[in-house]
Design an enzyme around this catalytic site. Structure first.
Site, PDB file in Angstrom:
ATOM      1  N   GLY A  47       0.835  -1.191   0.000  1.00 20.37           N
ATOM      2  CA  GLY A  47       0.000   0.000   0.000  1.00 20.37           C
ATOM      3  C   GLY A  47       0.870   1.243   0.000  1.00 20.37           C
ATOM      4  O   GLY A  47       2.035   1.197   0.403  1.00 20.37           O
ATOM      5  N   GLN A  52       2.981  10.001   1.209  1.00 20.97           N
ATOM      6  CA  GLN A  52       4.257   9.274   1.349  1.00 20.97           C
ATOM      7  C   GLN A  52       5.206   9.542   0.190  1.00 20.97           C
ATOM      8  O   GLN A  52       6.399   9.240   0.288  1.00 20.97           O
ATOM      9  CB  GLN A  52       4.005   7.765   1.455  1.00 20.97           C
ATOM     10  CG  GLN A  52       3.331   7.362   2.754  1.00 20.97           C
ATOM     11  CD  GLN A  52       3.181   5.867   2.829  1.00 20.97           C
ATOM     12  OE1 GLN A  52       2.257   5.298   2.261  1.00 20.97           O
ATOM     13  NE2 GLN A  52       4.112   5.210   3.503  1.00 20.97           N
ATOM     14  N   CYS A  98       5.702   0.198   7.814  1.00 21.61           N
ATOM     15  CA  CYS A  98       5.347   1.353   6.978  1.00 21.61           C
ATOM     16  C   CYS A  98       6.584   1.782   6.190  1.00 21.61           C
ATOM     17  O   CYS A  98       7.669   1.888   6.765  1.00 21.61           O
ATOM     18  CB  CYS A  98       4.854   2.497   7.865  1.00 21.61           C
ATOM     19  SG  CYS A  98       4.405   3.974   6.943  1.00 21.61           S
ATOM     20  N   LEU A  99       6.397   2.034   4.907  1.00 19.84           N
ATOM     21  CA  LEU A  99       7.517   2.456   4.069  1.00 19.84           C
ATOM     22  C   LEU A  99       8.096   3.788   4.540  1.00 19.84           C
ATOM     23  O   LEU A  99       9.244   4.104   4.239  1.00 19.84           O
ATOM     24  CB  LEU A  99       7.070   2.560   2.607  1.00 19.84           C
ATOM     25  CG  LEU A  99       6.592   1.245   1.972  1.00 19.84           C
ATOM     26  CD1 LEU A  99       6.042   1.505   0.583  1.00 19.84           C
ATOM     27  CD2 LEU A  99       7.715   0.227   1.917  1.00 19.84           C
ATOM     28  N   HIS A 140      -4.677   1.724   7.789  1.00 21.62           N
ATOM     29  CA  HIS A 140      -3.305   2.247   7.839  1.00 21.62           C
ATOM     30  C   HIS A 140      -3.107   3.300   6.753  1.00 21.62           C
ATOM     31  O   HIS A 140      -2.585   4.401   7.022  1.00 21.62           O
ATOM     32  CB  HIS A 140      -2.316   1.084   7.662  1.00 21.62           C
ATOM     33  CG  HIS A 140      -0.877   1.489   7.607  1.00 21.62           C
ATOM     34  ND1 HIS A 140       0.049   1.096   8.544  1.00 21.62           N
ATOM     35  CD2 HIS A 140      -0.197   2.267   6.708  1.00 21.62           C
ATOM     36  CE1 HIS A 140       1.229   1.623   8.237  1.00 21.62           C
ATOM     37  NE2 HIS A 140       1.114   2.326   7.119  1.00 21.62           N
ATOM     38  N   GLU A 141      -3.533   2.974   5.535  1.00 19.06           N
ATOM     39  CA  GLU A 141      -3.317   3.904   4.417  1.00 19.06           C
ATOM     40  C   GLU A 141      -4.119   5.190   4.591  1.00 19.06           C
ATOM     41  O   GLU A 141      -3.610   6.288   4.350  1.00 19.06           O
ATOM     42  CB  GLU A 141      -3.690   3.243   3.088  1.00 19.06           C
ATOM     43  CG  GLU A 141      -2.765   2.128   2.659  1.00 19.06           C
ATOM     44  CD  GLU A 141      -1.305   2.507   2.755  1.00 19.06           C
ATOM     45  OE1 GLU A 141      -0.943   3.666   2.496  1.00 19.06           O
ATOM     46  OE2 GLU A 141      -0.511   1.634   3.112  1.00 19.06           O
ATOM     47  N   HIS A 144      -2.708   7.850   6.748  1.00 22.13           N
ATOM     48  CA  HIS A 144      -1.701   8.716   6.130  1.00 22.13           C
ATOM     49  C   HIS A 144      -2.321  10.009   5.592  1.00 22.13           C
ATOM     50  O   HIS A 144      -1.652  11.035   5.512  1.00 22.13           O
ATOM     51  CB  HIS A 144      -1.004   7.992   4.968  1.00 22.13           C
ATOM     52  CG  HIS A 144       0.091   7.054   5.392  1.00 22.13           C
ATOM     53  ND1 HIS A 144       1.225   7.481   6.045  1.00 22.13           N
ATOM     54  CD2 HIS A 144       0.233   5.718   5.239  1.00 22.13           C
ATOM     55  CE1 HIS A 144       2.008   6.434   6.278  1.00 22.13           C
ATOM     56  NE2 HIS A 144       1.437   5.352   5.801  1.00 22.13           N
TER      57      HIS A 144
HETATM   58 NI    NI Z   1       2.420   3.494   5.926  1.00 16.86          NI
END
Ligand code: NI
Length: 184
Positions: A47, A52, A98-99, A140-141, A144
């Site tokens: 995702g 991000q 998380c990236l 989660h997404e 953001h």
């Molecule tokens: Ni994330």
């Protein structure tokens, strides 16, 4: 098409509320989303949210592999202006990565059963229901888009850990490690 730089925790763009998309005809919209897909694939994530990649817009992409969703794959989905509604109060805890928080993982409580709606890239309204890992990824997404990273959702910071440490210790002890290794 391009792999974009990923914003890491601390960046202002990850702290603020992202703006609604209003112009679905904008020629750059589809190109930008393709760059998000390229970036997510390059990072081996499941995702990615627009903030991000340093763009404060309410756009999320994700997919759910079949082995994480009772054998049913959720194909690559592009969500514009998504809205989540929990269907009951039940939450469970699961490890998230998380990236934008590379190398770390932690236990995060999430609603286990939600419905969510969004616009697709043509502006058409889509409504879905999700449970468990699918519901977790969507929550989660979408966090953001409101400036929230998963550590802010954790109830016990003692579970925050470096993934490689957990893996090394599990290996040493001959344990199977149950982690979501996919970043989001
Ligand atoms: Ni994330």
């Amino acid at each position: 098409m391009a792999v974009l730089p990923i914003a890491k925790m601390g960046a202002e763009v990850l702290k603020r509320r992202a703006a609604e998309v209003t112009d679905f005809q904008a020629p750059e919209l589809k190109d930008f989303v393709q760059d998000m897909v390229d970036t997510m694939e390059d990072a081996h994530g499941v995702g990615l949210a627009a903030p991000q990649v340093h763009s404060s817009q309410r756009i999320v992409i994700f997919f759910v592999p079949a082995n994480r969703n009772a054998g049913v794959e959720v194909p690559l989905t592009v969500m514009v202006n998504p809205v989540i509604t929990p269907l009951n109060e039940d939450k469970n805890e699961g490890f998230e990565a998380c990236l934008s928080v590379p190398g770390l993982t932690g236990l995060v409580p999430r609603y286990t059963h939600i419905k969510y709606s969004f616009r697709d890239l043509n502006g058409v309204l889509v409504e879905r229901e999700a449970k468990d890992f699918h519901a977790r990824v969507v929550q989660h997404e979408c966090d953001h888009l409101d400036g929230t990273l998963y550590p802010q959702r954790m109830t016990d910071m003692a579970s925050l850990a470096f993934t490689d440490v957990l893996q090394a210790e599990a290996e040493r002890d001959g344990r199977e490690l149950e982690l979501d290794e996919e970043g989001t």
